[in-house]
Design an enzyme around this catalytic site. Structure first.
Site, PDB file in Angstrom:
ATOM      1  N   ASN A 184      28.028  30.666 -82.095  1.00  0.00           N
ATOM      2  CA  ASN A 184      28.016  29.327 -81.484  1.00  0.00           C
ATOM      3  C   ASN A 184      29.052  28.384 -82.082  1.00  0.00           C
ATOM      4  O   ASN A 184      29.536  27.499 -81.379  1.00  0.00           O
ATOM      5  CB  ASN A 184      26.603  28.736 -81.662  1.00  0.00           C
ATOM      6  CG  ASN A 184      26.575  27.245 -81.439  1.00  0.00           C
ATOM      7  OD1 ASN A 184      26.543  26.769 -80.305  1.00  0.00           O
ATOM      8  ND2 ASN A 184      26.631  26.462 -82.530  1.00  0.00           N
ATOM      9  N   ALA A 233      41.476  28.286 -73.517  1.00  0.00           N
ATOM     10  CA  ALA A 233      41.961  29.659 -73.767  1.00  0.00           C
ATOM     11  C   ALA A 233      40.969  30.421 -74.648  1.00  0.00           C
ATOM     12  O   ALA A 233      40.655  31.588 -74.384  1.00  0.00           O
ATOM     13  CB  ALA A 233      43.338  29.615 -74.424  1.00  0.00           C
ATOM     14  N   THR A 234      40.456  29.748 -75.687  1.00  0.00           N
ATOM     15  CA  THR A 234      39.507  30.460 -76.574  1.00  0.00           C
ATOM     16  C   THR A 234      38.217  30.782 -75.834  1.00  0.00           C
ATOM     17  O   THR A 234      37.624  31.840 -76.034  1.00  0.00           O
ATOM     18  CB  THR A 234      39.166  29.647 -77.842  1.00  0.00           C
ATOM     19  OG1 THR A 234      38.520  28.410 -77.483  1.00  0.00           O
ATOM     20  CG2 THR A 234      40.396  29.355 -78.670  1.00  0.00           C
ATOM     21  N   ASN A 278      32.758  29.231 -93.333  1.00  0.00           N
ATOM     22  CA  ASN A 278      33.827  28.761 -92.455  1.00  0.00           C
ATOM     23  C   ASN A 278      34.169  29.959 -91.584  1.00  0.00           C
ATOM     24  O   ASN A 278      34.751  30.935 -92.071  1.00  0.00           O
ATOM     25  CB  ASN A 278      35.044  28.308 -93.260  1.00  0.00           C
ATOM     26  CG  ASN A 278      36.139  27.774 -92.340  1.00  0.00           C
ATOM     27  OD1 ASN A 278      36.070  27.945 -91.120  1.00  0.00           O
ATOM     28  ND2 ASN A 278      37.139  27.145 -92.912  1.00  0.00           N
ATOM     29  N   VAL A 279      33.797  29.904 -90.319  1.00  0.00           N
ATOM     30  CA  VAL A 279      33.921  31.103 -89.484  1.00  0.00           C
ATOM     31  C   VAL A 279      35.369  31.527 -89.249  1.00  0.00           C
ATOM     32  O   VAL A 279      35.606  32.613 -88.722  1.00  0.00           O
ATOM     33  CB  VAL A 279      33.175  30.969 -88.126  1.00  0.00           C
ATOM     34  CG1 VAL A 279      31.676  30.873 -88.315  1.00  0.00           C
ATOM     35  CG2 VAL A 279      33.723  29.810 -87.299  1.00  0.00           C
ATOM     36  N   TYR A 339      41.445  25.032 -76.289  1.00  0.00           N
ATOM     37  CA  TYR A 339      39.995  25.199 -76.172  1.00  0.00           C
ATOM     38  C   TYR A 339      39.658  26.128 -75.000  1.00  0.00           C
ATOM     39  O   TYR A 339      38.915  27.099 -75.164  1.00  0.00           O
ATOM     40  CB  TYR A 339      39.348  23.826 -75.969  1.00  0.00           C
ATOM     41  CG  TYR A 339      37.824  23.885 -75.870  1.00  0.00           C
ATOM     42  CD1 TYR A 339      37.040  24.061 -77.004  1.00  0.00           C
ATOM     43  CD2 TYR A 339      37.188  23.769 -74.636  1.00  0.00           C
ATOM     44  CE1 TYR A 339      35.652  24.112 -76.915  1.00  0.00           C
ATOM     45  CE2 TYR A 339      35.801  23.825 -74.540  1.00  0.00           C
ATOM     46  CZ  TYR A 339      35.041  23.982 -75.684  1.00  0.00           C
ATOM     47  OH  TYR A 339      33.674  24.052 -75.591  1.00  0.00           O
ATOM     48  N   GLY A 354      27.217  27.654 -86.760  1.00  0.00           N
ATOM     49  CA  GLY A 354      27.283  26.258 -86.310  1.00  0.00           C
ATOM     50  C   GLY A 354      25.895  25.711 -86.026  1.00  0.00           C
ATOM     51  O   GLY A 354      25.690  24.945 -85.083  1.00  0.00           O
ATOM     52  N   ALA A 355      24.937  26.082 -86.881  1.00  0.00           N
ATOM     53  CA  ALA A 355      23.520  25.774 -86.603  1.00  0.00           C
ATOM     54  C   ALA A 355      23.043  24.455 -87.209  1.00  0.00           C
ATOM     55  O   ALA A 355      21.881  24.088 -87.037  1.00  0.00           O
ATOM     56  CB  ALA A 355      22.636  26.903 -87.124  1.00  0.00           C
TER      57      ALA A 355
HETATM   58  N1  LIG Z   1      28.727  20.256 -76.061  1.00  0.00           N
HETATM   59  C1  LIG Z   1      29.370  20.702 -74.988  1.00  0.00           C
HETATM   60  O1  LIG Z   1      29.626  19.943 -74.029  1.00  0.00           O
HETATM   61  C2  LIG Z   1      29.762  22.147 -74.898  1.00  0.00           C
HETATM   62  C3  LIG Z   1      30.142  22.643 -73.637  1.00  0.00           C
HETATM   63  C4  LIG Z   1      30.519  23.962 -73.533  1.00  0.00           C
HETATM   64  C5  LIG Z   1      30.519  24.788 -74.650  1.00  0.00           C
HETATM   65  N2  LIG Z   1      30.141  24.281 -75.855  1.00  0.00           N
HETATM   66  C6  LIG Z   1      30.192  25.199 -77.005  1.00  0.00           C
HETATM   67  O2  LIG Z   1      28.943  25.243 -77.664  1.00  0.00           O
HETATM   68  C7  LIG Z   1      29.149  25.445 -79.070  1.00  0.00           C
HETATM   69  C8  LIG Z   1      28.413  24.369 -79.851  1.00  0.00           C
HETATM   70  O3  LIG Z   1      28.922  23.099 -79.453  1.00  0.00           O
HETATM   71  P1  LIG Z   1      28.219  21.737 -79.847  1.00  0.00           P
HETATM   72  O4  LIG Z   1      28.479  20.803 -78.721  1.00  0.00           O
HETATM   73  O5  LIG Z   1      26.847  21.968 -80.319  1.00  0.00           O
HETATM   74  O6  LIG Z   1      29.148  21.301 -81.071  1.00  0.00           O
HETATM   75  P2  LIG Z   1      28.842  20.330 -82.313  1.00  0.00           P
HETATM   76  O7  LIG Z   1      30.160  19.781 -82.711  1.00  0.00           O
HETATM   77  O8  LIG Z   1      27.712  19.415 -82.009  1.00  0.00           O
HETATM   78  O9  LIG Z   1      28.345  21.368 -83.421  1.00  0.00           O
HETATM   79  C9  LIG Z   1      29.201  22.377 -83.882  1.00  0.00           C
HETATM   80  C10 LIG Z   1      28.677  22.902 -85.197  1.00  0.00           C
HETATM   81  O10 LIG Z   1      29.601  23.911 -85.638  1.00  0.00           O
HETATM   82  C11 LIG Z   1      29.941  23.663 -86.994  1.00  0.00           C
HETATM   83  N3  LIG Z   1      31.295  24.178 -87.244  1.00  0.00           N
HETATM   84  C12 LIG Z   1      32.481  23.637 -86.805  1.00  0.00           C
HETATM   85  N4  LIG Z   1      33.503  24.351 -87.304  1.00  0.00           N
HETATM   86  C13 LIG Z   1      32.965  25.350 -88.048  1.00  0.00           C
HETATM   87  C14 LIG Z   1      33.521  26.398 -88.819  1.00  0.00           C
HETATM   88  N5  LIG Z   1      34.843  26.538 -88.953  1.00  0.00           N
HETATM   89  N6  LIG Z   1      32.687  27.258 -89.448  1.00  0.00           N
HETATM   90  C15 LIG Z   1      31.339  27.096 -89.341  1.00  0.00           C
HETATM   91  N7  LIG Z   1      30.761  26.110 -88.662  1.00  0.00           N
HETATM   92  C16 LIG Z   1      31.566  25.253 -88.007  1.00  0.00           C
HETATM   93  C17 LIG Z   1      29.861  22.164 -87.149  1.00  0.00           C
HETATM   94  O11 LIG Z   1      29.709  21.779 -88.516  1.00  0.00           O
HETATM   95  C18 LIG Z   1      28.638  21.825 -86.291  1.00  0.00           C
HETATM   96  O12 LIG Z   1      27.446  21.914 -87.027  1.00  0.00           O
HETATM   97  C19 LIG Z   1      30.668  25.425 -79.272  1.00  0.00           C
HETATM   98  O13 LIG Z   1      31.145  26.746 -79.312  1.00  0.00           O
HETATM   99  C20 LIG Z   1      31.183  24.717 -78.038  1.00  0.00           C
HETATM  100  O14 LIG Z   1      32.492  25.074 -77.720  1.00  0.00           O
HETATM  101  C21 LIG Z   1      29.755  22.995 -76.000  1.00  0.00           C
END
Ligand SMILES: NC(=O)c1ccc[n+]([C@@H]2O[C@H](COP(=O)([O-])OP(=O)(O)OC[C@H]3O[C@@H](n4cnc5c(N)ncnc54)[C@H](O)[C@@H]3O)[C@@H](O)[C@H]2O)c1
Length: 248
Positions: free
Chosen positions: A89, A157-158, A62-63, A155, A12-13
């Site tokens: 991530n 739960a995961t 696709n993870v 969410y 997810g980078a």
């Molecule tokens: N932003 C927040 O408030 C927050 C809070 C707590 C935890 N998180 C966690 O941090 C991580 C990143 O969140 P973020 O806010 O940067 O999200 P984001 O939506 O900005 O980015 C997520 C990235 O993951 C990619 N992605 C989505 N589904 C995918 C898949 N099936 N396979 C591969 N790539 C995939 C997307 O294309 C995107 O580039 C997540 O695990 C999220 O649950 C975020």
């Protein structure tokens, strides 16, 4: 922190917290694999990194597919020779009321957010075991600590499941010199919470003692620390980074 010569896979980078993690790892010397479902955006990120003189390679994954995860790891090994660091991530959020969550939606979020963490860890293990060292950081969430949003049970739960996996793996992989920790961010300014309404976002912000959402770099710096030799005695930890909203 010095990651010179290390290879890091960040899932997810292409954007958000994952991009922030890849950036700080690369700026401190790592070769980074920018693994994302959105190849176009991952390639844009790769190009931006390369302009800065950083080592990066975009890979589509696709993870939720174990076959894709396997290919992602193979691609990292082909490009950079090995895998030293894995940042699990990639994740999605959903804002669906309890009564409306379908089996398909439940399975989708569990596969993307949780199953992926298990299998990505499984697939990098041979490389880390061989060299008796490795760092894995999993992105949990405040939602996995406090039960999360009313409309986001899948969410939370995961994200709680990720804490269980982190601790289970930490106990079992320490013998191979592998450290595995989790970071639990609170609300962070990335767009992932766009599914929530404006008033929910406002009331969420009011509940954060520091009075604002976190920035991606503020999460990424903690992730990078956990990937570094400076955190060598930490494993199985869950680090809360949430502006004071929850103290663990
Ligand atoms: N932003 C927040 O408030 C927050 C809070 C707590 C935890 N998180 C966690 O941090 C991580 C990143 O969140 P973020 O806010 O940067 O999200 P984001 O939506 O900005 O980015 C997520 C990235 O993951 C990619 N992605 C989505 N589904 C995918 C898949 N099936 N396979 C591969 N790539 C995939 C997307 O294309 C995107 O580039 C997540 O695990 C999220 O649950 C975020």
């Amino acid at each position: 922190m010095d990651f010179t010569g290390k290879t890091a896979i960040v899932t997810g980078a292409a954007k958000g917290i994952g991009r922030g993690c890849a950036e700080i790892l690369a700026r401190n010397g790592a070769n980074v694999v920018l693994a994302d479902i959105n190849l176009e955006m991952a390639v844009e990120t790769e190009q931006a990194f390369k302009k800065e003189g950083l080592q990066a390679k975009a890979v589509q994954v696709n993870v939720k597919s174990v076959a894709d995860i396997e290919k992602m790891v193979q691609s990292a090994v082909r490009s950079f020779g090995t895998v030293d660091i894995l940042v699990n991530n990639a994740g999605i959020f959903h804002a669906t009321p309890i009564e409306e969550i379908t089996e398909q939606e439940w399975d989708n979020i569990v596969d993307i957010n949780l199953k992926s963490v298990f299998f990505a860890t499984q697939k990098v293990l041979p490389y880390m075991k061989e060299k008796k060292s490795g760092k894995i950081v999993n992105l949990s969430s405040l939602a996995g600590r406090n039960g999360g949003f009313t409309n986001g049970m899948g969410y939370s739960a995961t994200k709680a499941g990720i804490i269980g996996l982190t601790r289970g793996f930490a106990a079992r992989l320490a013998q191979y010199g592998i450290n595995i920790n989790a970071v639990a961010p609170g609300s962070t300014d990335t767009g992932i919470l766009d599914g929530l309404g404006e008033s929910e976002i406002r009331s969420l912000t009011e509940k954060i003692p520091l009075g604002r959402f976190g920035k991606t770099a503020e999460i990424a710096s903690v992730v990078a620390f956990l990937c570094s030799d400076e955190a060598a005695f930490m494993t199985g930890a869950v680090v809360d980074v949430n502006g004071g909203m929850y103290f663990g």
